[in-house]
Design a protein around this motif. Structure first.
Motif, PDB file in Angstrom:
ATOM      1  N   ALA A  14      -8.641  -2.992  -4.546  1.00 55.47           N
ATOM      2  CA  ALA A  14      -7.442  -2.848  -3.720  1.00 55.47           C
ATOM      3  C   ALA A  14      -6.267  -2.334  -4.532  1.00 55.47           C
ATOM      4  CB  ALA A  14      -7.089  -4.193  -3.081  1.00 55.47           C
ATOM      5  N   GLU A  15      -6.135  -2.836  -5.739  1.00 56.92           N
ATOM      6  CA  GLU A  15      -5.017  -2.414  -6.594  1.00 56.92           C
ATOM      7  C   GLU A  15      -5.091  -0.928  -6.918  1.00 56.92           C
ATOM      8  OE1 GLU A  15      -5.481  -5.102  -9.814  1.00 56.92           O
ATOM      9  OE2 GLU A  15      -4.457  -6.772  -8.807  1.00 56.92           O
ATOM     10  N   ALA A  16      -6.296  -0.359  -6.908  1.00 62.44           N
ATOM     11  CA  ALA A  16      -6.470   1.063  -7.227  1.00 62.44           C
ATOM     12  C   ALA A  16      -6.536   1.947  -5.992  1.00 62.44           C
ATOM     13  CB  ALA A  16      -7.744   1.246  -8.055  1.00 62.44           C
ATOM     14  N   SER A  17      -6.481   1.361  -4.808  1.00 58.20           N
ATOM     15  CA  SER A  17      -6.659   2.134  -3.571  1.00 58.20           C
ATOM     16  C   SER A  17      -5.337   2.739  -3.111  1.00 58.20           C
ATOM     17  CB  SER A  17      -7.206   1.228  -2.458  1.00 58.20           C
ATOM     18  OG  SER A  17      -7.270   1.927  -1.226  1.00 58.20           O
ATOM     19  N   PRO A  18      -5.372   3.968  -2.580  1.00 56.97           N
ATOM     20  CA  PRO A  18      -4.151   4.571  -2.020  1.00 56.97           C
ATOM     21  C   PRO A  18      -3.802   4.020  -0.639  1.00 56.97           C
ATOM     22  CG  PRO A  18      -6.001   6.058  -1.735  1.00 56.97           C
ATOM     23  CD  PRO A  18      -6.518   4.898  -2.543  1.00 56.97           C
TER      24      PRO A  18
END
Length: 450
Positions: free
Chosen positions: A212-216
């Motif tokens: 989630a932290e890396a998702s746009p």
């Protein structure tokens, strides 16, 4: 277009029908099951030589290993090979709300479909859950889609509008080869999300949280407790959504901590699709559960019998054991998918007084559990007989003291049954048959306790 449908289970049959409705030329192949008359009547042509079909596209059923020699040969020849879900995404003008995870995805899929439908939307459930997605896909519908790793690995461009990842555990290592490969297949659900999409995720799962932290995408996490960064959580007996009390835990028909987390995931996904609190609350409170998912099937002489045949993964079994008070006789076994027992030790030691292990994995499962509780191996090769014997022995063990007999197999059903539903029905029949005389039930199987 000339299309080869490789595998004629529920998914393959549904996509073959969809392809014919769309006007494509369809060939079908299944090494074990012949093409039915209904597909022949639609103009589908059965073949025993799939590599000789002039296919421009191959749609492979999820039950067919992705590295199967025929599929590899087709790809090497330049034939694009995808899955049913990918084809629906490409060709049907209907948004997909995708749900995956190691455990809980069937319940969340059904619950979300129920909630959206109750609010007036045409939002059928499909995919890994019955029916197949191609059977319910139609323009204008909202497709609430359960997605397995087998389906996701053959979805190169799938772009759901709402993606839900419930948890990541250990599963299907017999097919994927490694835990990393299994997780990579799951991650395909979120590979094409944009800032206009919503990613609903388990904030308490470190790997999912890292995704989630890396998702746009817009990311909404759910958590078992008030946690910085989560959009929904449990607190003081309430489900809280975006800082607002939504529904009391006691108002839910489903019990257990895992179902409370499932409810949070449903609430966030429904909110992402535009439902207000009142509509979400109505859906959460009125859902009675998925048949076959941790359901009490009977009680005999103070002994409860609980069927959770769909609990084939460690996370699902962990939730089932946690929801079942001691003493428990645990029925497990079948076709091993790479089960991990480490996370179950404390629950087994605390609650399980006897483990009855059946099927291909029975002896290995008993060996792993024997240090923590008493175990017995059920020798019957016939699944019906094995469950009947195990159920009778379990009832005898708990007679006079009460407790619960729990079928939570931690393994696939295909060694002795056609599917997990058939295994569930066999267990229900075994409970009904408990009046049968029990002489010689203990004959011919081993027991151990170290």
């Amino acid at each position: 277009m000339n299309v080869l449908v490789y595998g004629l289970g529920r998914s393959g049959g549904a996509v073959a029908r969809l392809l014919r409705r769309q006007g494509h030329a369809v060939w079908t192949f299944d090494a074990q099951h012949p093409q039915g008359e209904d597909l022949a009547a639609l103009g589908c042509r059965a073949t025993s030589a799939p590599l000789e079909v002039p296919a421009e596209l191959c749609i492979a059923a999820p039950g067919v290993p992705w590295d199967a020699p025929d599929l590899a040969a087709l790809r090497a020849r330049g034939v694009e090979t995808i899955g049913e879900v990918e084809w629906v995404y490409r060709t049907v003008d209907a948004p997909i709300l995708g749900i995956t995870g190691t455990a809980g995805k069937t319940t969340v899929t059904r619950w979300l479909s129920h909630t959206l439908t109750l609010a007036g939307l045409d939002a059928p459930a499909g995919g890994n859950v019955d029916p197949a997605l191609a059977a319910v896909a139609a323009p204008g519908r909202v497709l609430v889609t359960e997605l397995s790793s087998f389906q996701l690995e053959r979805c190169p461009s799938l772009h759901p509008r709402v993606a839900v990842v419930l948890n990541l555990g250990r599963d299907h290592l017999d097919r994927h080869g490694s835990l990393a490969a299994y997780h990579a297949a799951k991650k395909r659900l979120i590979a094409h999300l944009t800032p206009e999409d919503t990613f609903v995720y388990n904030h308490d799962d470190p790997l999912v949280r890292a995704w989630a932290e890396a998702s746009p995408a817009r990311t909404w996490g759910f958590s078992a407790a008030p946690t910085p960064g989560s959009a929904a959580h449990l607190a003081d007996g309430m489900l809280t959504l975006h800082g607002r009390p939504l529904v009391a835990v006691r108002a839910l028909q489903l019990t257990g901590q895992h179902h409370r987390l499932n409810a949070l995931a449903v609430a966030l996904a429904a909110a992402a699709w535009g439902l207000g609190d009142e509509a979400i609350r109505a859906g959460l409170e009125s859902f009675s559960g998925v048949p076959g998912r941790y359901s009490v099937v009977g009680e005999v002489a103070g002994v409860r019998f609980v069927e959770d045949s769909i609990a084939t993964r460690t996370l699902a079994v962990q939730a089932a054991l946690a929801a079942t008070p001691a003493p428990v006789v645990w029925l497990l076994g079948g076709q091993d998918k790479g089960a991990s027992f480490a996370e179950l030790e404390a629950l087994v030691r605390d609650r399980v007084v006897l483990a009855l292990c059946f099927g291909e994995a029975g002896p290995a499962f008993a060996a792993q559990l024997s240090a923590w509780t008493e175990t017995h191996v059920i020798p019957d090769r016939d699944g019906e007989a094995a469950l009947r014997r195990a159920t009778a022995l379990a009832a005898e063990r708990l007679r006079g003291s009460g407790g619960t007999v729990l079928l939570a197999p931690l393994a696939a059903s295909f060694d002795q049954f056609g599917n997990y539903q058939a295994r569930a029905e066999a267990f229900r029949r075994a409970v009904t048959a408990l009046h049968t005389p029990k002489e010689a039930l203990w004959t011919g199987f081993s027991s151990s306790r170290s």
